[in-house]
Write a protein that holds these residues in place. Structure first.
Motif, PDB file in Angstrom:
ATOM      1  N   ARG A1305      37.710  31.382  49.646  1.00 46.04           N
ATOM      2  CA  ARG A1305      38.642  31.890  48.625  1.00 46.04           C
ATOM      3  C   ARG A1305      39.409  30.752  47.962  1.00 46.04           C
ATOM      4  N   HIS A1364      38.382  42.932  42.751  1.00 43.28           N
ATOM      5  CA  HIS A1364      37.519  41.749  42.691  1.00 43.28           C
ATOM      6  C   HIS A1364      37.220  41.159  44.067  1.00 43.28           C
ATOM      7  N   LYS A1365      38.020  41.519  45.091  1.00 40.19           N
ATOM      8  CA  LYS A1365      37.816  40.918  46.419  1.00 40.19           C
ATOM      9  C   LYS A1365      36.469  41.319  47.010  1.00 40.19           C
ATOM     10  N   LYS A1628      43.786  47.102  37.533  1.00 42.32           N
ATOM     11  CA  LYS A1628      43.413  45.710  37.839  1.00 42.32           C
ATOM     12  C   LYS A1628      44.637  44.959  38.385  1.00 42.32           C
ATOM     13  N   CYS A1630      46.234  40.916  39.387  1.00 45.69           N
ATOM     14  CA  CYS A1630      46.114  39.480  39.101  1.00 45.69           C
ATOM     15  C   CYS A1630      45.172  38.849  40.127  1.00 45.69           C
ATOM     16  N   PRO A1631      44.195  38.070  39.656  1.00 46.42           N
ATOM     17  CA  PRO A1631      43.202  37.518  40.585  1.00 46.42           C
ATOM     18  C   PRO A1631      43.813  36.522  41.573  1.00 46.42           C
ATOM     19  N   GLU A1634      47.766  39.217  42.998  1.00 44.72           N
ATOM     20  CA  GLU A1634      47.646  40.663  43.226  1.00 44.72           C
ATOM     21  C   GLU A1634      48.668  41.519  42.457  1.00 44.72           C
ATOM     22  N   TYR A1702      38.382  33.880  34.484  1.00 41.79           N
ATOM     23  CA  TYR A1702      38.918  35.252  34.338  1.00 41.79           C
ATOM     24  C   TYR A1702      39.302  35.489  32.880  1.00 41.79           C
ATOM     25  N   TRP A1705      42.022  38.085  31.771  1.00 38.52           N
ATOM     26  CA  TRP A1705      43.405  37.998  32.261  1.00 38.52           C
ATOM     27  C   TRP A1705      44.211  37.046  31.383  1.00 38.52           C
TER      28      TRP A1705
END
Length: 1764
Positions: A1305, A1364-1365, A1628, A1630-1631, A1634, A1702, A1705
């Protein structure tokens, strides 16, 4: 007034008769032929009638007594032209006749009448009543030499009026037959008494009516003509002169004299050399040339009422305050007009030395001695010691002195009218108030022998009028001049005036030999007396033309200043003025106090640089360091490997230390004096600031001059590099102006804000912003950007603007004009010319930074602008050489351009076509700025100005250049778009409103000829005026977008914050934009809910119709279910299209409105339109599913219903037969016997009936099929996983995720364990939601339908897609779906079996056995069934249907009610409310739940809010729906009654049919109710109505007793889910951290969130230390740090370029440094708790985070969400 009035004793009685009461004599009456009474000689006529008295309305007559008057009466007949009367009286008594008309001749005829009717002959006489005086005199017009009056005519006949006008000793009497009179040739300023008397034909006069009037003085009269009389008392101020009104923007010529001063001022303020050509346009000027009329041509065309320009100038100087006078003098000197030196007041005979007015004039010239070195002298003209040559006139003079002076001062190439003369337009009009005016001008050489008229500078004075009249002025000139030239025609040989003067000046006599009055002898005598030589006398002889004469004069003048030592500055002249009793304009107390205060500050200045360091310390290095720290906080360039948040915390600490350092310094002496002086009241502070500015300019000018000289010296030797560099630095820093003092004031104020609020030092400085705001209203500029530090003192500027807003509210709307361009291209001059303002322009003074200035817009122009003030922003030059040495100059230019373009409504870009590389650079800067503005929703307008282009064909010639310019602009735009990461095929016109033809202006050079003697070019002023009109027109058209001052401040703050980030576009945030976006979201959400609510209602009705199909309640005319289903589908498509159109129309209307800054969110318009379309699609698919399920379930029931109906019919037949049988027995049967008989019959019948059992479907097979279909496109791996086990084996134990292969990650922060945990949480959340959906379906107790499993699978797909996880793990997806589908199949199987059991015909029949038995007994005993049947129908059919209807309708109502509160209106306010509540509770568990189980927490939160809202037990909505149902039922009953149906069955069927689209009536209950029903229809209807009433009451009580939780369980639409889905938006996160997306609409293309949080809260920790991470993504995206994750294929990728990974975003940088204080506070407070929960070590919390208070956290939250 009568012929004879006998002396009568006043005590004699007289009879009194009123005309109006008397009756006319019968013989006088018209139309009656009464015979006249016979005359008789025996009756003596009345003789010797006397008029005793006569006044205006009465006449008294006396009669001598007769011998026997007792037997007689007198008859009086009287008349005039308009009036007659008659009366009879006793003889011999005096008679008074009243009610007559004044001033009228009456004829009286008197007859004596005897008792027997005989009468005497008539005696006649005429009498005049006394005249009335005229009524009320009115003086109409008063001038200096005439008076006009009129009066109201009195009653009666008037022959004429005698009018007298008199003043001390003088008297004029006139006679007139009209009621008006004008007296001419009066004395000015005198008081005149006016009397008017009425005169009659007989010469008698009335009493006079009297009034008085004063003639005006010459000055009053002229000022009234010019409309300036009010300003003589209340002087004109600069803000009035510069304000924008109708006249500013129209080209209408002056129509009347009162327009002339404004016309002159308007042109003068724009430095237009034609300003003195002022004349009214009269109507008669036009069409006179179309016929021949030589006589007319011969007449003078000069009208008397034209005014001499000098009178207008004098009047304006007399009516203006010191600042307008100064501005006028400055602009007049730029136009090379003469300026007033001594200003006369013809009323007081007093004149004033205009020292202050000329203070601001600075002149540059090069005398002969400096022509070699190319040096020049620059100084204030009032301190320049120059020889002055004066020109005066004695008596009449045939030479035009002023014209000769103009020729004297003009070179052969360039003639200019410096002085007004008789051959100029209106120059020959008689001067009314300007005689006695001494005008002044200067001749200043340019250092070129061939061009200079005089090689040295000289002042020239010119006295208007005869010196014999103006001795004081003449005496002043004789004592201050080097020479006085006296022009004359005839000299008096005595000529004491010339001989008696105390001359310091040489006297020159200038005469005209050609004049007939010229006498040579007299000249000789005077010359002898004055000891003059030939060189002092100049005579124009017959053979001499003007050129020769001027040449001689020029020689004499040259000789004077070559030989004379007499040089004097205007400042020195004040001593002589005082001696002669001449006033000096600078002597006012305000001006003197201000001068003293300014001198006290500036006299201390020795070394500029040291002075700045000592007296203005706060704006030095400390401020520059603060600026660097502020920018570094945003840009994070030097963060290196340090932790960002810790680094930022350290920066804040350093800033704090710097502020402390500032606060530790005492306010310097200079600043104390400065603040004291600007705190003084009224005009004194304006004088002070002007003195300060002039003093500081003088100091800087001197310093610059010395430095330049040193620079020249050092440059001669190339080895002095270091010294040259040092001088260069000093040259850059040697300017000192008032802006430095204001800048220091701003720093003092900003530093004080870091002190506690109660600190006295802070409280003492709170008034500073208001002082500055007041000065802005007075027209002083405010420094917006400090050019030296390249920063805005935000708090200072904001507070000044806030105070300004308070001062002008509610008139606080502004429009902004900005000028941008290369340094020293005349930007400030352009603005000064355009708006008459005074931005600092002088040599060595380039604007640094940006200054803003207010211009008021007058009421008359406000309607065109829709704003109250215009703000002008002047900026420093881009590409300035001083800054070019610095490495960040390009950045500085970019910042400045972005800021001012963003603030302005229109930007003027000053370009020069000559220098194309420079132009390219500047265009690049500007294009970047415009591109950024488009991005934030502003599309400013721009105008390109090309200076120094004078050819008339410039516009056409430059067409190619304009094309080239546009081409370059397009190239720049594309390049800029690339840099700013925008689409690449962009043209300049996409970015802003620009047309090559109307967006370019060509402006000729400023000077007409060679300075210093060149006036401003008229073409320059005119071109600038055209540009100004165009700008004002453009501004008028964008008036709707005018911001108020507070909004402007908001823009400024957010733009500057964004500018401080390098990557502008991604960091721009602004509360106005946010507010506009919030409003749009709120509106859209309302429309969206209206649409959904309407569709809920429609679906409810459609489902009801489907459920009722084929039953008595069926309303449709369709024969089979497929047809009805298709019909409903087509109906719903129409409905959906209607609502989609409505949504799009609403959106269109919304963007059309002018309020609410909608233009700022124009960029989101398409997103919301797409959201409307996708909402329609979503609704369509949902509605279709519901219709299909309802239709299919109903279709499946049709067969069953038929069977049940047949069974019931069969049983009914058998029961009827049994009744017949029992009745035949003729014995009374007991209850028990009846029961037994019925049982036998029932058992036998049921055995005979055939019961086909309903087939039980295998739901597992169906679900399994749908699961395979769903995973078909996922490939063979998914298929293989499906085949391992059957579905029945899944869903029995809780789902557990086991990771297969760990995904790296971000930043290596994620361990496998925490990844597994996160995925498990996602799975649990999805399982919970699916389970809830199943529960809701099962709750409805209907049959299973395939759409149910389809909905569940769609939901899983959607949720996995948003998360997305787990986006890439196919094993996880399959196992999760198998688990959920296994559980679903099991539960739906049970639901299906329950439904079949419930609907089983055998069970239904047995359930109704008791009811059949009861009915059987009733019919057998002939019991009246009406009441019982009505109750049964109500309880079993209607009541469940009504409850079902209310439960279906209640959900949308609850949602609607909840949405009315602010927190549920938009996603943003919802998030804000959630976080605020968390903060107030301060409970770690709640935070943990919010972060780790966001959906669960939010749903619970919504649920609690609903409970709280409805906890009062309100049944408002239930009541409404119940009322509506009861009304529908009663209406149906009434309808059924009127239709007179044959029997009860058809009656009930009508009722059911009427309710068919509202209530679903149970077929089983209805079938059972219909059997053995023998009730009377009328009675049944009566009882049914009663039962319905009782039912309503029962339900009301039930609703009241039911709590909200229970109600929520039985609702068809779940409010908490619906609210959740609306408010959660796209779902959705935030990548990086969260945080949930808050974008409005469902179809937005970019996700964003207002508040990002430290990543440690999202379970991230550093892999090496296991400590929680404190970085915040809104900071990271601005740093040079990288991240890696599966999306980057485990490669490092810079955060700055996160968009590449992304793209959907938008992570904006924090709008302020405090924005993320909320989460910093949470992280700092619960650091250990989070670490424990996440199995990590506590984070290293920066010191600054620990200092954040809950209040600051709340404030930051509100700021981030732009919550009020």
């Amino acid at each position: 007034m009568a012929e004879s009035v006998s002396a009568m004793d006043s005590s004699d009685e007289e009879e009194y008769y009123d005309v109006s009461d008397s009756f006319p004599d019968p013989c006088c009456e018209e139309g009656k032929n009464t015979p006249a009474a016979p005359e008789s000689d025996h009756v003596p006529p009345p003789g010797g009638v006397t008029v005793l008295n006569s006044d205006q309305e009465t006449v008294s007559l006396g009669f001598p007594p007769t011998e026997n008057s007792a037997g007689f009466r007198l008859q009086l007949n009287y008349f005039c032209e308009t009036h007659r009367g008659c009366l009879t009286v006793d003889d011999s008594s005096p008679v008074k006749v009243v009610g007559l008309v004044p001033g009228t001749e009456y004829t009286f005829s008197i007859i004596r009448i005897a008792d027997n009717g005989h009468q005497s002959k008539a005696t006649s006489l005429s009498v005049f009543t006394e005249p009335s005086p005229p009524v009320q005199i009115t003086v109409d017009q008063v001038s200096s030499e005439s008076l006009s009056l009129h009066w109201d005519p009195p009653a009666g006949e008037v022959e004429s009026y005698i009018v007298t006008c008199c003043s001390e000793g003088d008297s004029v009497q006139e006679t007139t037959d009209t009621n008006k009179m004008t007296f001419n040739n009066l004395q000015p300023g005198e008081c005149y008494f006016l009397q008017v008397s009425t005169k009659l034909r007989n010469g008698s006069l009335s009493r006079p009516t009297v009034t008085s009037a004063n003639t005006k003085t010459h000055l009053e009269s002229l000022l009234e003509d010019l409309g300036l009389d009010q300003h003589y008392r209340e002087k004109l101020s600069l803000s009035t002169v510069l304000s924008i009104d109708e006249k500013t923007i129209t080209d209408e010529p002056a129509k009347c004299n009162s327009d002339l001063p404004w016309y002159f001022l308007k042109k003068l303020m724009m430095v237009n050399v034609t300003a003195r050509n002022v004349k009214c346009t009269s109507a008669c000027e036009s069409n006179s040339g179309d016929h021949l009329d030589l006589d007319n041509l011969d007449k003078s065309t000069h009208s008397d009422d034209t005014l001499n320009p000098l009178d207008i100038v004098t009047a304006l100087f007399l009516c203006s305050d010191g600042f307008v006078q100064q501005e006028m003098a400055l602009k007049m000197s730029m136009c090379q007009f003469s300026v007033p030196l001594l200003l006369p007041n013809c009323d007081t005979k007093q004149c004033t030395l205009m020292l202050w007015a000329m203070r601001d004039i600075v002149k540059k010239y090069r005398p002969q001695k400096l022509s070699e070195s190319r040096g020049f002298i620059e100084e204030r003209i009032v301190v320049s010691e120059l020889p002055m040559i004066s020109f005066v006139r004695l008596g009449e003079c045939s030479l035009s002195k002023s014209k000769i002076l103009n020729e004297l001062l003009s070179s052969s190439q360039q003639y200019h009218d410096t002085f007004v003369h008789s051959n100029m337009e209106c120059g020959d009009s008689p001067r009314r108030i300007s005689n006695g005016l001494v005008e002044m001008t200067w001749y200043l050489p340019c250092g070129n022998k061939n061009m200079d008229v005089f090689s040295e500078p000289v002042a020239v004075a010119n006295l208007r009028g005869d010196i014999a009249t103006f001795e004081t002025q003449f005496a002043f000139l004789c004592q201050t001049s080097a020479a006085v030239f006296v022009f004359f025609d005839a000299l008096n040989s005595e000529c004491e005036l010339l001989t008696n003067q105390n001359h310091k000046a040489q006297i020159f006599l200038v005469g005209n030999r050609q004049s007939k009055d010229f006498k040579l002898d007299a000249v000789k005598k005077v010359a002898t007396k004055l000891d003059l030589t030939n060189s002092n006398i100049l005579l124009k002889t017959k053979g001499m033309n003007d050129a020769d004469f001027v040449k001689d004069l020029r020689e004499k003048v040259s000789n004077v200043f070559e030989n004379s030592q007499m040089k004097m500055g205007i400042e020195q002249m004040s001593a002589i003025a005082h001696e002669l009793g001449i006033w000096i304009d600078e002597d006012s107390p305000d001006c003197q106090t201000a001068k003293k205060n300014a001198d006290a500050i500036t006299s201390e200045i020795q070394d500029l640089l040291k002075y700045k360091e000592a007296q203005l310390p706060l704006q030095g290095q400390i401020w520059k360091d603060l600026t660097c720290l502020e920018k570094e906080e945003f840009r994070l360039r030097k963060v290196g490997s340090e932790n960002i948040e810790k680094y930022k915390s350290d920066l804040q600490y350093k800033k704090k230390r710097l502020r402390e350092k500032q606060n530790s310094q005492d306010i310097s002496k200079a600043m104390t004096c400065f603040i004291y002086a600007i705190s003084s009241p009224g005009i004194e502070r304006c004088y002070f600031l002007k003195w300060m500015r002039m003093n500081l300019d003088n100091v800087s000018r001197k310093k610059l001059f010395d430095l330049r000289e040193q620079y020249k010296e050092k440059c001669k030797n190339p080895e002095n590099k270091e010294e040259i560099k040092e001088i260069d630095k000093q040259l850059s820093n040697s300017s000192l102006g008032t802006e430095h003092f204001f800048r220091e004031m701003g720093q003092i104020y900003e530093a004080s804000l870091s002190l506690p609020e109660t600190d006295p030092a802070r409280q003492q400085l709170q008034h500073l912003p208001k002082l500055c705001a007041e000065l802005m209203l007075d027209g002083f500029p405010l420094e917006l950007v400090d050019g030296e530090a390249s920063n805005i003192p935000l708090r200072w500027v904001s507070d000044v603007l806030s105070q300004l807003n308070d001062l002008v509210s509610p008139k606080n709307k502004i429009l902004v004009v900005t000028v941008l361009g290369v340094q020293s291209t005349g930007k400030s001059t352009l603005l000064n010319t355009m708006f008459g303002v005074q931005f600092a322009v002088s040599s060595g003074r380039c604007t640094r930074g940006a200054f803003m200035l207010l211009i008021k817009i007058n009421e008359d122009a406000r309607k065109d602008f829709n704003c109250d003030f215009m703000v002008i922003i002047d900026t420093e030059g881009l590409k300035s050489p001083e800054l070019a040495q610095l490495d960040n100059s390009h950045e500085h230019d970019n910042e400045l351009a972005t800021l001012v373009v963003g603030l302005s409504d229109i930007t003027i870009i000053n370009v020069s076509m000559e220098n194309s590389t420079e132009m390219k650079d500047i265009l690049q800067i500007v294009v970047h700025a415009f591109l950024r503005m488009k991005e934030v929703g502003k599309k400013p307008k721009c105008q390109f100005v090309h200076q120094n282009v004078s050819d008339v064909s410039a516009h056409d010639k430059n067409m190619r250049d304009r094309k080239l310019l546009l081409q370059q602009l397009n190239e720049m735009t594309q390049a800029a778009a690339k840099m700013e990461k925008k689409e690449e095929n962009m043209s300049f016109t996409d970015v802003m409103e620009y047309s090559p033809d109307t967006g370019n202006w060509y402006i000729p050079g400023l000077w007409n000829g060679n300075p210093p003697m060149a006036p401003v070019n008229a073409g320059y002023s005119e071109a600038v005026y055209e540009l100004k009109k165009n700008i004002i027109h453009i501004l008028g058209s964008c008036g709707s977008s005018a911001n108020n001052i507070l909004e402007f401040t908001e823009w400024m703050k957010s733009l500057w914050t964004a500018v401080k980030h390098e990557n502008f576009i991604f960091s721009f945030r602004n509360s106005l934009v946010a507010d506009a976006y919030m409003r749009l979201c709120t509106e859209f959400n309302k429309w969206e809910w209206d649409f959904k609510k309407e569709m809920y209602t429609w679906v409810t009705k459609a489902e009801t119709r489907l459920s009722n199909f084929g039953t008595p309640a069926d309303k449709s005319d369709k024969s089979d279910m497929t047809e009805l289903h298709l019909h409903l589908k087509s109906e719903v498509l129409t409905e959906l299209s209607k609502w989609e159109t409505k949504l799009l129309e609403n959106l269109h209307k919304y963007f059309k409105q002018t309020e609410g800054h909608v233009y700022l969110v124009e960029g989101y318009r398409q997103e919301f339109a797409n959201s409307a379309k996708s909402l329609r699609q979503e609704m369509e698919s949902s509605v279709f599913n519901q219709l299909k399920a309802a239709a299919d379930i109903r279709q499946g029931m049709t067969e069953l219903d038929k069977i049940k109906e047949n069974h019931t019919k069969e049983l009914e037949t058998r029961v009827c037969a049994l009744i017949e049988e029992c009745r035949k027995k003729n014995i009374k049967m007991k209850e028990k016997e009846l029961d037994e008989e019925f049982d036998k019959m029932w058992t036998k019948t049921v055995k005979e009936l055939s019961f086909t059992k309903m087939k039980v479907e295998d739901i597992f097979t169906s679900v399994s099929h749908h699961l395979r279909t769903n995973l078909k496109q996922k490939g063979s791996q998914a298929n293989g996983l499906l085949s391992k086990k059957t579905l029945k084996e899944y869903g029995l134990v809780p789902f557990k995720y086991i990771a297969e292969g760990f995904i790296k990650r971000f930043k290596n922060l994620f361990s496998a364990q925490s990844h597994t945990k996160a995925v498990q949480q996602t799975a649990d959340s999805i399982i919970t939601d699916c389970s809830q959906m199943m529960t809701e379906k099962i709750k409805r107790k209907s049959n299973y339908h395939d759409t149910y499993i389809e909905e569940i699978l769609n939901m899983i797909d959607e949720r996995l897609q948003n998360n997305h996880k787990v986006g890439t793990d196919i094993t996880f997806e399959v196992s999760l779906k198998q688990h959920i589908c296994g559980d679903a199949a099991r539960r739906f199987q049970r639901m299906h079996e329950d439904f079949i059991q419930k609907k089983d015909p055998y069970r239904c029949l047995n359930e109704n056995k008791g009811k059949f038995l009861a009915d059987f007994k009733d019919v057998f005993h002939n019991v009246d069934q009406c009441q019982k049947k009505a109750e049964e129908f109500t309880d079993r059919c209607l009541k469940p249907a009504v409850e079902h209807f209310i439960n279906r309708s209640l959900g949308p109502d609850i949602i609607g009610e909840m949405r009315t509160s602010e927190e549920f209106s938009t996603r943003i306010s919802f998030q804000c409310s959630l976080l605020l509540e968390l903060l107030s509770k301060g409970d770690f568990k709640k935070y943990q739940s919010y972060i780790c189980s966001y959906e669960k927490y939010v749903k619970k939160w919504i649920f609690n809010k609903i409970l709280k809202r409805f906890s009062d037990g309100s049944t408002m909505f239930e009541e409404q729906h119940l009322e509506s149902c009861v009304n529908s039922i009663n209406n149906a009953i009434q309808k059924a009654k009127t239709e007179k149906s044959g029997n009860l069955k058809s009656f009930v069927e009508v009722v059911c049919q009427k309710l068919g689209d509202k209530l679903v009536i149970s077929q089983d209950a209805l079938g059972a109710f219909m059997t053995l029903n023998k009730a009377d229809q009328e009675q049944f209807a009566h009882w049914l109505t009663k039962c319905v009433k009782e039912m309503a009451q029962t339900l009301r009580e039930k609703f009241k007793k039911t709590n909200i939780q229970t109600k929520l369980q039985s609702l068809h639409v779940n409010p908490q889910n619906e609210l959740f889905n609306t408010l959660i938006g796209c779902g959705k996160q935030c990548p990086f951290c969260e945080a949930p997306c808050e974008a409005g609409g469902t179809a937005h293309t970019e996700h964003f969130t207002s508040l990002h949080r430290p990543e440690g809260l999202g379970t991230y920790r550093w892999s090496d230390t296991e400590k929680l991470c404190i970085d915040i993504c809104s900071s990271l995206v601005n740093s040079d740090i990288s991240f890696l994750c599966s999306a980057t294929k485990d490669q490092s990728h810079p955060f700055k370029r996160y968009k590449e990974i992304y793209p959907d975003w938008k992570i904006q940088a924090d709008p302020s440094l405090q924005a993320s204080d909320y989460w910093k506070y949470v992280m700092a407070k619960f650091n250990k708790a989070f670490a424990l929960t996440y199995d990590a070590k506590p984070a290293d919390i920066p010191a600054a985070w620990k200092l954040i208070t809950p209040e600051q956290a709340e404030a930051s939250l509100k700021e981030s969400f732009h919550s009020k």
